[in-house]
Design an enzyme around this catalytic site. Structure first.
Site, PDB file in Angstrom:
ATOM      1  N   SER A 136       0.511  -1.112  -0.238  1.00 20.83           N
ATOM      2  CA  SER A 136      -0.031  -0.397   0.683  1.00 20.83           C
ATOM      3  C   SER A 136       0.758   1.252  -0.270  1.00 20.83           C
ATOM      4  O   SER A 136       1.982   1.423   0.676  1.00 20.83           O
ATOM      5  CB  SER A 136      -1.017  -0.185   1.272  1.00 20.83           C
ATOM      6  OG  SER A 136      -1.500   1.360   1.444  1.00 20.83           O
ATOM      7  N   TYR A 149      -1.590  -1.255  10.481  1.00 22.13           N
ATOM      8  CA  TYR A 149      -1.935  -1.655   9.167  1.00 22.13           C
ATOM      9  C   TYR A 149      -0.804  -0.769   7.737  1.00 22.13           C
ATOM     10  O   TYR A 149       0.171  -1.382   7.870  1.00 22.13           O
ATOM     11  CB  TYR A 149      -2.922  -0.649   8.924  1.00 22.13           C
ATOM     12  CG  TYR A 149      -3.406  -0.987   6.938  1.00 22.13           C
ATOM     13  CD1 TYR A 149      -4.056  -2.183   6.912  1.00 22.13           C
ATOM     14  CD2 TYR A 149      -3.299   0.090   5.936  1.00 22.13           C
ATOM     15  CE1 TYR A 149      -3.947  -2.173   5.448  1.00 22.13           C
ATOM     16  CE2 TYR A 149      -3.065  -0.573   4.335  1.00 22.13           C
ATOM     17  CZ  TYR A 149      -3.220  -1.597   4.639  1.00 22.13           C
ATOM     18  OH  TYR A 149      -3.944  -1.265   3.184  1.00 22.13           O
ATOM     19  N   LYS A 153       2.575  -2.675   6.397  1.00 21.61           N
ATOM     20  CA  LYS A 153       2.819  -2.895   4.827  1.00 21.61           C
ATOM     21  C   LYS A 153       3.892  -2.651   4.940  1.00 21.61           C
ATOM     22  O   LYS A 153       4.650  -2.546   3.788  1.00 21.61           O
ATOM     23  CB  LYS A 153       1.935  -1.785   4.577  1.00 21.61           C
ATOM     24  CG  LYS A 153       0.414  -2.515   3.853  1.00 21.61           C
ATOM     25  CD  LYS A 153      -0.164  -3.476   3.174  1.00 21.61           C
ATOM     26  CE  LYS A 153      -0.914  -4.171   3.138  1.00 21.61           C
ATOM     27  NZ  LYS A 153      -1.756  -5.289   2.656  1.00 21.61           N
TER      28      LYS A 153
END
Ligand code: NAP
Length: 254
Positions: A136, A149, A153
């Protein structure tokens, strides 16, 4: 872009919905044999109805033992897309052990496990392969409420480089795609708030989110993220490994 994956067997994780489902369908349409792995059986049933001949496997990739059992008889795989992921957003001061463990188990640890299984098979057969990890833009910039998150990533981006280093001598390439917001189920859950999405859009030089089938685009057009995944799986990127391909409309330039 002309591509054929005839004669190649591809495994896509998180293929029940969103980017993974579109990737599985695009690979299937390009002639690959496809193994679609996901968590919800109904999604896999409907995918198999749309793409007769696609193989499906229902497993929670956050469960190491269940994944080991399910993938133990997976057979030869040439192309792997580690796409399954969760986005459990919490303000940093409210981050819980459960959200942290679940996120790292699914977004990061399963990538190691599934890639090990596929890579061991490729090495044993002496076959070349390609792995694409779906990361991402959030791996490279801080986003509010994205502490876990973003970290999963970032960890994935570095894992990808080490995998590229160690698997390169076996002719296995490993890269990431790093999309901006895509309005899948995950994207909608986190970016439907118009104030939030407009603030994000205002920082994207191309002025739009990455296209997905959920947008009213012509059916012949493969969505932005899938296009980049297929490029990195194909021989058109034969000299590219350990890289992060941004699909962010320029978000990270400034
Ligand atoms: P999505 O619409 O939520 O689809 C995710 C798919 O992965 C679902 O089929 C889901 O199955 C499956 N999955 C999740 N956890 C799993 C598990 N433990 N075991 C097996 N399958 C599991 O998400 P998406 O937007 O397509 O996202 C796909 C990837 O792109 C993710 O890695 C995400 O981080 C990344 N990404 C997304 C965006 C975005 O804005 N959407 C942006 C950048 C990167 P269930 O629904 O049954 O759980």
């Amino acid at each position: 872009m002309e591509r054929s994956f005839a004669g190649r067997r591809a495994l896509v994780t998180g293929a029940g919905k969103g980017i993974g489902r579109d990737t599985a369908k695009a690979l299937f349409a390009s002639g690959a044999q496809v193994v679609a792995v996901s968590r919800t059986q109904e999604d896999l049933v409907s995918l198999a109805q749309e793409c007769p001949g696609i193989e499906t496997l229902c497993v929670d990739l956050g469960d190491w033992e269940a994944t080991e059992r399910s993938l133990s008889t997976i057979g030869p795989v040439d192309l792997l897309v580690n796409n399954a992921g969760v986005a459990l957003l919490q303000p940093f001061l409210e981050v819980t052990k459960e959200a942290c463990d679940r996120s790292f188990d699914v977004n990061y640890r399963s990538v190691i496990q599934v890639s090990q299984i596929v890579s061991r098979g490729l090495i044993a057969r002496g076959s070349p392969g390609a792995i694409v990890n779906v990361s991402s833009q959030a791996s490279q910039c801080a986003l509010k409420d994205h502490a876990i998150y973003c970290s999963t990533k970032s960890a994935m981006d570095m894992l990808t480089k080490v995998m590229a280093l160690e698997l390169g001598p076996h002719k296995i390439r490993v890269n990431t795609v790093n999309p901006t917001v895509v309005m899948t189920a995950m994207g909608k859950a986190n970016w439907n708030d118009s104030k939030k999405s407009e603030a994000m859009l205002s920082r994207i030089p191309l002025g739009k989110f990455a296209a997905s089938r959920y947008h009213p685009i012509p059916l012949a057009e493969v969505e932005d993220v899938v296009n980049s995944i297929l490029f990195l799986l194909s021989d058109r990127s034969a000299m590219t490994t350990g890289s992060a391909l941004l699909v962010d409309g320029g978000y990270l330039v400034g």
